[in-house]
Design a protein around this motif. Sequence first.
Motif, PDB file in Angstrom:
ATOM      1  N   VAL A 104     -19.855  50.227 -30.692  1.00 13.72           N
ATOM      2  CA  VAL A 104     -21.041  49.355 -30.767  1.00 13.72           C
ATOM      3  C   VAL A 104     -21.226  48.596 -29.461  1.00 13.72           C
ATOM      4  O   VAL A 104     -22.338  48.477 -28.937  1.00 13.72           O
ATOM      5  CB  VAL A 104     -20.906  48.365 -31.949  1.00 13.72           C
ATOM      6  CG1 VAL A 104     -21.981  47.285 -31.883  1.00 13.72           C
ATOM      7  CG2 VAL A 104     -20.984  49.110 -33.276  1.00 13.72           C
ATOM      8  N   PHE A 105     -20.137  48.080 -28.923  1.00 15.20           N
ATOM      9  CA  PHE A 105     -20.218  47.280 -27.696  1.00 15.20           C
ATOM     10  C   PHE A 105     -20.404  48.144 -26.446  1.00 15.20           C
ATOM     11  O   PHE A 105     -20.977  47.685 -25.452  1.00 15.20           O
ATOM     12  CB  PHE A 105     -18.970  46.413 -27.537  1.00 15.20           C
ATOM     13  CG  PHE A 105     -19.025  45.158 -28.345  1.00 15.20           C
ATOM     14  CD1 PHE A 105     -19.582  44.001 -27.841  1.00 15.20           C
ATOM     15  CD2 PHE A 105     -18.529  45.126 -29.650  1.00 15.20           C
ATOM     16  CE1 PHE A 105     -19.628  42.834 -28.593  1.00 15.20           C
ATOM     17  CE2 PHE A 105     -18.573  43.978 -30.413  1.00 15.20           C
ATOM     18  CZ  PHE A 105     -19.129  42.818 -29.884  1.00 15.20           C
ATOM     19  N   GLN A 106     -19.929  49.346 -26.494  1.00 15.01           N
ATOM     20  CA  GLN A 106     -20.009  50.192 -25.291  1.00 15.01           C
ATOM     21  C   GLN A 106     -21.301  50.984 -25.215  1.00 15.01           C
ATOM     22  O   GLN A 106     -21.558  51.642 -24.205  1.00 15.01           O
ATOM     23  CB  GLN A 106     -18.808  51.153 -25.267  1.00 15.01           C
ATOM     24  CG  GLN A 106     -17.489  50.427 -25.007  1.00 15.01           C
ATOM     25  CD  GLN A 106     -16.306  51.368 -24.998  1.00 15.01           C
ATOM     26  OE1 GLN A 106     -16.310  52.396 -25.661  1.00 15.01           O
ATOM     27  NE2 GLN A 106     -15.250  51.010 -24.252  1.00 15.01           N
ATOM     28  N   GLY A 107     -22.134  50.923 -26.247  1.00 12.13           N
ATOM     29  CA  GLY A 107     -23.408  51.613 -26.225  1.00 12.13           C
ATOM     30  C   GLY A 107     -24.358  50.994 -25.209  1.00 12.13           C
ATOM     31  O   GLY A 107     -24.236  49.813 -24.862  1.00 12.13           O
ATOM     32  N   ALA A 108     -25.275  51.782 -24.745  1.00  8.72           N
ATOM     33  CA  ALA A 108     -26.221  51.284 -23.733  1.00  8.72           C
ATOM     34  C   ALA A 108     -27.128  50.220 -24.308  1.00  8.72           C
ATOM     35  O   ALA A 108     -27.420  50.210 -25.493  1.00  8.72           O
ATOM     36  CB  ALA A 108     -27.054  52.457 -23.217  1.00  8.72           C
TER      37      ALA A 108
END
Length: 217
Positions: free
Chosen positions: A213-217
Amino acid sequence: MAEKDASTPSGTKHRILDVAEQLFGERGYAATSTRAVTEAAGANVAAVNYHFGSKEGLLRAVVGRAMRPVNEERQRLLDDFLAGEAKPEVADIIGAFVRTGANLTRQRKDGTPAVVRLLGRVMVEPDPEIRHLFAQEVETVEGRYLEELIRALPALPPDEVTFRYRVMVGLLALHQAGALADLAPHGVAARSAPEPTESDKETERLVDAVLAVFQGA
């Protein structure tokens, strides 16, 4: 350490806390009366007022007792990260936050799952005042985690990091309440809560999902 004598004021207080933790987790705060707690604890309503001041005071005490070891561990882990030469990575911050919450029952001496069920229920209570009460118990430590996530993700606007942080907290609450395992389409076999031997795997899957979730663009 000697076990608390249930006949003493201190023993009564602990017994009320244990029962309230169980009933608030099973029924929710609004659906649990003070009388139901005291009857199950073998005490009288006056004992709640004496030890906690009110039903809300009892909930504060229950949540505070439950979250104290989590807050302390999260604080320690974050301090350790910040004491290093390199700034903490997103994966470090997420892993520390999620694992301490998911492994809450292992930090309690009695190993009861009631505390996890309680926290999951509190987080999804329809009354915003209940969620606000919970937030007051954790905001100091969790606020530090949010600040570090914002620093670790400079490419994302702070409000976007904050939104994803809320998603993380929501997923963790569903996991704690045992509801996450039931969220499957009709016809897909929903599993019950994982066996103890599977708990580590379930926790790591949750960490990976939140990290995505946090690493998504």
